[in-house]
Design a protein around this motif. Structure first.
Motif, short mmCIF file in Angstrom:
data_model
loop_
_atom_site.label_atom_id
_atom_site.label_comp_id
_atom_site.label_asym_id
_atom_site.label_seq_id
_atom_site.Cartn_x
_atom_site.Cartn_y
_atom_site.Cartn_z
N GLY A 115 0.80 -1.25 0.10
CA GLY A 115 -0.14 -0.07 -0.02
C GLY A 115 0.91 1.38 -0.04
N PHE A 116 0.60 2.21 -1.06
CA PHE A 116 1.31 3.30 -1.11
C PHE A 116 2.72 3.59 -1.20
CE2 PHE A 116 -2.77 3.67 1.50
CZ PHE A 116 -3.44 4.89 0.80
N ALA A 117 3.12 2.30 -1.76
CA ALA A 117 4.77 2.34 -2.15
C ALA A 117 5.13 3.24 -3.31
CB ALA A 117 5.02 0.83 -2.50
N PHE A 118 4.30 3.21 -4.30
CA PHE A 118 4.80 3.88 -5.70
C PHE A 118 4.09 5.33 -5.76
CE2 PHE A 118 5.60 -0.67 -6.80
CZ PHE A 118 7.09 -0.48 -6.96
N SER A 119 4.91 6.20 -5.80
CA SER A 119 4.14 7.58 -5.95
C SER A 119 3.78 7.89 -7.41
CB SER A 119 5.26 8.66 -5.52
OG SER A 119 6.54 8.53 -6.35
N ASP A 120 4.36 7.36 -8.36
CA ASP A 120 4.13 7.62 -9.81
C ASP A 120 4.68 6.48 -10.67
OD1 ASP A 120 7.03 7.82 -10.31
OD2 ASP A 120 6.99 9.83 -9.51
N TYR A 121 4.39 6.47 -12.05
CA TYR A 121 4.61 5.35 -13.09
C TYR A 121 6.05 5.40 -13.36
CZ TYR A 121 0.03 3.87 -14.22
OH TYR A 121 -1.13 3.05 -14.41
N ASP A 122 7.08 6.22 -12.98
CA ASP A 122 8.43 6.25 -13.27
C ASP A 122 9.05 5.34 -12.27
OD1 ASP A 122 8.35 8.03 -15.46
OD2 ASP A 122 8.94 9.66 -14.26
N HIS A 123 8.41 5.44 -11.27
CA HIS A 123 9.10 4.42 -10.26
C HIS A 123 8.72 2.99 -10.25
CE1 HIS A 123 9.99 8.51 -7.96
NE2 HIS A 123 10.99 7.70 -7.64
N VAL A 124 7.38 2.90 -10.67
CA VAL A 124 6.56 1.55 -11.26
C VAL A 124 7.50 0.87 -12.10
CG1 VAL A 124 4.74 0.29 -12.16
CG2 VAL A 124 4.52 2.15 -10.38
N MET A 128 9.76 -2.48 -11.87
CA MET A 128 9.02 -3.74 -12.40
C MET A 128 9.76 -4.25 -13.70
SD MET A 128 7.19 -4.50 -10.07
CE MET A 128 6.53 -5.81 -10.76
N ASP A 129 10.58 -3.22 -14.33
CA ASP A 129 11.25 -3.59 -15.27
C ASP A 129 12.91 -3.83 -14.93
OD1 ASP A 129 9.50 -3.79 -17.34
OD2 ASP A 129 9.91 -1.49 -17.93
N GLY A 130 13.11 -3.79 -13.70
CA GLY A 130 14.41 -4.03 -13.25
C GLY A 130 14.64 -5.13 -12.15
N GLU A 326 15.40 -8.99 1.61
CA GLU A 326 16.16 -8.61 -0.02
C GLU A 326 14.84 -8.20 -0.93
OE1 GLU A 326 18.03 -11.03 -3.55
OE2 GLU A 326 17.46 -12.17 -1.78
N PRO A 327 13.53 -8.67 -0.81
CA PRO A 327 12.61 -7.92 -1.58
C PRO A 327 12.43 -6.58 -1.04
CG PRO A 327 11.78 -9.89 -0.55
CD PRO A 327 13.33 -9.93 -0.20
N TRP A 328 12.02 -6.48 0.34
CA TRP A 328 11.76 -5.21 0.61
C TRP A 328 12.62 -4.20 0.51
CZ3 TRP A 328 7.09 -4.75 2.64
CH2 TRP A 328 6.79 -3.31 3.52
N ALA A 329 14.12 -4.64 0.50
CA ALA A 329 14.99 -3.43 0.07
C ALA A 329 14.90 -2.91 -1.34
CB ALA A 329 16.66 -4.20 0.19
N LEU A 330 14.78 -4.35 -2.22
CA LEU A 330 14.46 -3.89 -3.83
C LEU A 330 13.13 -3.08 -4.01
CD1 LEU A 330 15.24 -7.29 -5.18
CD2 LEU A 330 16.77 -5.55 -5.43
N LEU A 331 12.18 -3.45 -3.21
CA LEU A 331 10.86 -2.26 -3.26
C LEU A 331 11.15 -1.03 -2.91
CD1 LEU A 331 7.79 -2.08 -3.49
CD2 LEU A 331 7.49 -2.70 -1.33
N GLN A 332 11.66 -0.58 -1.85
CA GLN A 332 12.27 0.57 -1.42
C GLN A 332 13.10 1.27 -2.52
OE1 GLN A 332 11.97 1.05 3.34
NE2 GLN A 332 13.58 -0.17 2.72
N GLY A 336 11.82 4.27 -4.39
CA GLY A 336 12.38 5.51 -4.12
C GLY A 336 11.85 6.23 -2.70
N ARG A 337 11.63 5.47 -1.76
CA ARG A 337 11.31 5.87 -0.52
C ARG A 337 11.40 4.73 0.51
NH1 ARG A 337 4.79 6.93 -0.68
NH2 ARG A 337 5.48 8.08 -2.60
N THR A 338 11.59 5.07 1.87
CA THR A 338 11.53 4.25 2.89
C THR A 338 10.14 3.96 3.34
OG1 THR A 338 13.70 5.11 3.48
CG2 THR A 338 12.60 3.61 5.39
N LEU A 339 9.71 2.71 3.52
CA LEU A 339 8.62 2.25 3.95
C LEU A 339 8.59 1.77 5.49
CD1 LEU A 339 7.56 0.45 0.63
CD2 LEU A 339 6.68 2.84 1.47
#
Length: 339
Positions: A115-124, A128-130, A326-332, A336-339
């Motif tokens: 929830g509320f991880a991504f702020s915009d499509y550039d980050h998505v 997801m392509d990375g 590991e996946p949590w660090a990749l998500l953050q 581009g933000r700390t959750l």
């Protein structure tokens, strides 16, 4: 899939040979013709189905009819959980599915839907392509499925209701809201004090119409193509989750295909993903106006207040623990933000 004799394969036209000689060279050895099923819950007018249909048409044409992928949209072959079972059993060869519903089988696939991880499509798309997308695809492969490299866009999800608008987290208390079959969805809305109901998408319209549920949450494109505006009144622009569609293949069906055929299918599906992402972006830009004209009322929310409620409930701590470092660090990193 049906096997053809070597004699039958030699009847493939010279035009097809010129169009895709590498495939013909491989398939003369395997002497096979491939008829496959692609299933989805998306309505036939959704950009996902439009672009997948274009891709399968192109695949059929470039292989001279050798590869025939038949598209079954709009839950024609069952609900999401049923089609996932069919995919695993090989009754369906390809299937498009949300990462969060896939998490009922591949738990870490849901990481992109926090929830509320991504702020915009550039980050998505960076995520997801990375590295994050690569991590999830590796997890999917452990379950006998193959995920295409590029995920399609479902969109940022919004909350719609029939009884009252949602403007603050307190407006979710006791709300009977339909959610897909995903532990994370249920967990998040329970932390808001709502009453989440797990209902397959094929039954969403009727459940809202009969008041089994008073609310649902989906990207605007789904709300429009599924005609949910007929049974909902208010839309809160929460952007509470980003959601996509992994394009999944039964790994045994996939591996039976010659390498050149796999490369061709993957190329066209990945190209379709890029086009579909642009389609959804353009569609979302116009949908607030068109849905307002159809009688819906939109309102913005303070997303920080919703995030704060999830922090206070322990939502992020709980799911960090479930996914692992590991996946949590990749998500953050991707978000581009700390959750």
């Amino acid at each position: 899939m049906q096997n053809l004799s070597r004699r039958s394969m030699l009847k493939i036209t010279a035009g097809a040979a010129l169009a895709f000689p590498a495939i013909l060279k491989t398939t003369r050895v395997h002497a096979a013709d491939f008829t496959m099923k692609y299933a989805s819950n998306a309505p036939v007018t959704h950009p996902l189905i439009v672009r997948i249909t274009e891709a399968t048409d192109a695949i059929r044409k470039e292989t001279g009819g050798k590869v025939d992928i038949q598209v079954f949209p709009n839950n024609q072959l069952g609900g999401d959980t049923d089609m996932l079972s069919q995919l695993r059993a090989g009754a369906i060869d390809f299937f498009s599915l949300s990462p969060l519903i896939l998490s009922t089988l591949v738990s870490k696939a849901a990481i992109s839907g926090i929830g509320f991880a991504f702020s915009d499509y550039d980050h998505v798309w960076a995520a997801m392509d990375g590295e994050l997308g690569n991590y999830v695809r590796a997890e999917i492969s452990k379950s006998g499925l193959y995920a295409m490299p590029k995920i399609f866009d479902n969109g940022f999800r919004q909350i719609s209701t029939s009884n009252h608008p949602v403007k603050t987290p307190d407006d979710l208390k006791g709300l009977k809201i339909r959610v897909p079959a995903s532990p994370m969805w249920t967990s998040m809305f329970r932390d808001f004090g709502a009453a989440p109901l797990t209902i397959n998408f094929a039954e969403v319209y009727s459940s809202l119409q009969t008041k089994v549920a008073d609310a649902q949450e989906n990207p605007l494109a789904i709300l429009d193509t599924g005609k949910l505006y007929e049974v909902q009144k208010y839309i809160a622009k929460t952007n509470h989750m980003w959601d996509g569609f992994w394009q999944l293949a039964n790994v045994k069906s996939w591996q039976k295909l010659p390498p050149d055929v796999r490369a061709l299918i993957e190329k066209h599906i990945n190209d379709a993903a890029v086009k579909q992402r642009a389609d959804v972006a353009a569609l979302n830009a116009s949908l607030e106006t068109s849905l307002t004209a159809k009688g819906m009322t939109f309102n913005s929310v303070d997303t920080a207040a919703f995030q704060s409620r999830l922090h206070a409930s322990g939502f992020y701590k709980e799911w960090h623990g479930k996914f692992g470092d590991e996946p949590w660090a990749l998500l953050q990193k991707g978000a581009g933000r700390t959750l």
